[in-house]
Design a protein around this motif. Structure first.
Motif, PDB file in Angstrom:
ATOM      1  N   LYS A  83       1.403   5.519  -6.777  1.00 35.99           N
ATOM      2  CA  LYS A  83       0.850   5.564  -8.147  1.00 35.99           C
ATOM      3  C   LYS A  83      -0.325   6.528  -8.208  1.00 35.99           C
ATOM      4  N   LEU A  84      -1.169   6.483  -7.187  1.00 34.76           N
ATOM      5  CA  LEU A  84      -2.325   7.386  -7.151  1.00 34.76           C
ATOM      6  C   LEU A  84      -1.860   8.827  -6.983  1.00 34.76           C
ATOM      7  N   LEU A  89      -3.319   0.297 -13.918  1.00 40.53           N
ATOM      8  CA  LEU A  89      -2.526   1.494 -13.634  1.00 40.53           C
ATOM      9  C   LEU A  89      -1.688   1.306 -12.376  1.00 40.53           C
ATOM     10  N   PHE A  90      -2.198   0.532 -11.432  1.00 40.52           N
ATOM     11  CA  PHE A  90      -1.469   0.296 -10.188  1.00 40.52           C
ATOM     12  C   PHE A  90      -0.235  -0.574 -10.395  1.00 40.52           C
ATOM     13  N   THR A  91      -0.151  -1.229 -11.538  1.00 36.12           N
ATOM     14  CA  THR A  91       0.977  -2.130 -11.787  1.00 36.12           C
ATOM     15  C   THR A  91       2.044  -1.516 -12.672  1.00 36.12           C
ATOM     16  N   VAL A 105       0.825  -1.204   0.000  1.00 36.53           N
ATOM     17  CA  VAL A 105       0.000   0.000   0.000  1.00 36.53           C
ATOM     18  C   VAL A 105       0.862   1.257   0.000  1.00 36.53           C
ATOM     19  N   GLU A 106       1.817   1.312   0.940  1.00 34.60           N
ATOM     20  CA  GLU A 106       2.629   2.526   1.089  1.00 34.60           C
ATOM     21  C   GLU A 106       3.672   2.688  -0.011  1.00 34.60           C
ATOM     22  N   LYS A 107       4.203   1.587  -0.510  1.00 38.66           N
ATOM     23  CA  LYS A 107       5.293   1.670  -1.483  1.00 38.66           C
ATOM     24  C   LYS A 107       4.839   1.625  -2.940  1.00 38.66           C
ATOM     25  N   MET A 153      -9.957   6.692 -12.431  1.00 40.74           N
ATOM     26  CA  MET A 153      -9.109   6.123 -13.477  1.00 40.74           C
ATOM     27  C   MET A 153      -8.614   4.727 -13.102  1.00 40.74           C
ATOM     28  N   VAL A 154      -8.188   4.543 -11.850  1.00 39.46           N
ATOM     29  CA  VAL A 154      -7.686   3.223 -11.456  1.00 39.46           C
ATOM     30  C   VAL A 154      -8.831   2.217 -11.311  1.00 39.46           C
ATOM     31  N   LEU A 155     -10.025   2.700 -10.993  1.00 37.70           N
ATOM     32  CA  LEU A 155     -11.170   1.803 -10.937  1.00 37.70           C
ATOM     33  C   LEU A 155     -11.538   1.327 -12.346  1.00 37.70           C
TER      34      LEU A 155
END
Length: 323
Positions: free
Chosen positions: A221-222, A245-247, A214-216, A238-240
């Motif tokens: 990314k968000l 995008l989180f990857t 979560v932290e790293k 956008m990430v939803l």
């Protein structure tokens, strides 16, 4: 000449000396703690019957393996059998030992217990090579404190039925080396707060998000999307819409693609807000060449249409709008 050792499980796998050769007509029976014991084929030496164990061939010819040469004569037979076990499963033993040094001292009995446990959860023998190859740390995990909590997490937190464990684990083997307390549950809690309500999608389509810190990983990314000018709500939207995008890497993906979008394409943030999948396309193989062709033809094409079209559809689009 064949040297036989008795391993902790009472099995007797053959190990070949440096000058030995393997008969192509009747390969010797090899029983490994990685698999259940099987009887050698009956009949004469010309029989074509072979034990199932040998249907998956080792990556290297065992009699030529460096560990079987006189140079390494001081290496224990048990360690050599461990190499044989990994290779038969289809695991690159050198890479596995390099990524997980604890394998050097792990007993064959413990490795076999882990294999047996995973098979009890529905993981098939044919899956093990890929799973252990990607995450060799699993081979030295503690079943009670490391592995079992992961399957409990799948059951109770993601509502994955027992018969679907294999599907989820094969999708993301890294789940098995992730701490439930420090990684999986915090990630799930954070994602649900953002609006990821579909547990089925998280389990079967995007489990990679659950093994992200979560932290790293997730928060940075968000925050980067917000730094580009999007509002927090827009960035979350956008990430939803595009969980991938989180990857993506900020340095290798977001920055170069946004720079091209902003400076060369003169795009508006609203376009990316509506089509965040832009970041999923290759800059060099898709975005640049198609944008340049659109510019050369002097036509206007929406971002989704420009990038999502197949090559044939894109050529037809250029032909129709370019006159």
């Amino acid at each position: 000449m064949i040297a036989v050792i008795k391993n902790p499980l009472g099995l007797q796998p053959p190990l070949y000396s440096s000058g030995a050769t393997m008969s192509t007509a009747a390969p010797p029976f090899c029983s490994s703690p990685c698999f259940s014991a099987q009887k050698p084929p009956s009949g004469d030496s010309g029989s074509k019957s072979q034990p199932d164990l040998l249907t998956t061939k080792p990556k290297t010819l065992l009699e030529k393996h460096p560990l079987y040469t006189p140079t390494h004569s001081k290496i224990s037979l048990q360690f050599k059998e461990k190499i044989l076990c990994l290779e038969i499963m289809g695991v690159d033993s050198g890479r596995a030992l390099s990524q997980n040094p604890s394998l050097h001292t792990a007993s064959l009995h413990c490795i076999h217990e882990i294999i047996t446990f995973l098979q009890s959860k529905g993981i098939l023998q044919k899956d093990l090579g890929r799973i252990f190859g990607m995450c060799p740390q699993i081979l030295t995990s503690d079943i009670r404190t490391d592995l079992n909590p992961v399957f409990n997490f799948l059951s109770y937190d993601l509502n994955v039925p027992d018969q679907n464990f294999r599907q989820v684990i094969n999708k993301c083997p890294r789940l098995l080396i992730s701490s439930v307390r420090d990684q999986l549950k915090p990630a799930l809690f954070y994602l649900q707060r953002l609006g990821f309500k579909d547990l089925y999608a998280l389990a079967y389509q995007d489990p990679i998000l659950l093994v992200s810190r979560v932290e790293k990983t997730l928060i940075p990314k968000l925050d980067y999307l917000v730094s580009l000018g999007f509002s927090k709500d827009d960035a979350v939207g956008m990430v939803l819409r595009c969980p991938g995008l989180f990857t993506f890497s900020i340095g290798n993906n977001f920055k170069p693609k946004f720079e091209y979008f902003d400076k060369e394409m003169k795009g508006e943030l609203e376009e990316l807000k509506e089509f965040p999948q832009y970041f999923a396309f290759s800059l060099e193989k898709r975005i640049k060449p198609r944008h340049m062709e659109v510019v050369q033809c002097g036509i206007e094409v929406s971002l989704p249409l420009m990038l999502k079209s197949t090559d044939e559809e894109f050529r037809e689009l250029i032909r129709q709008r370019g006159g």
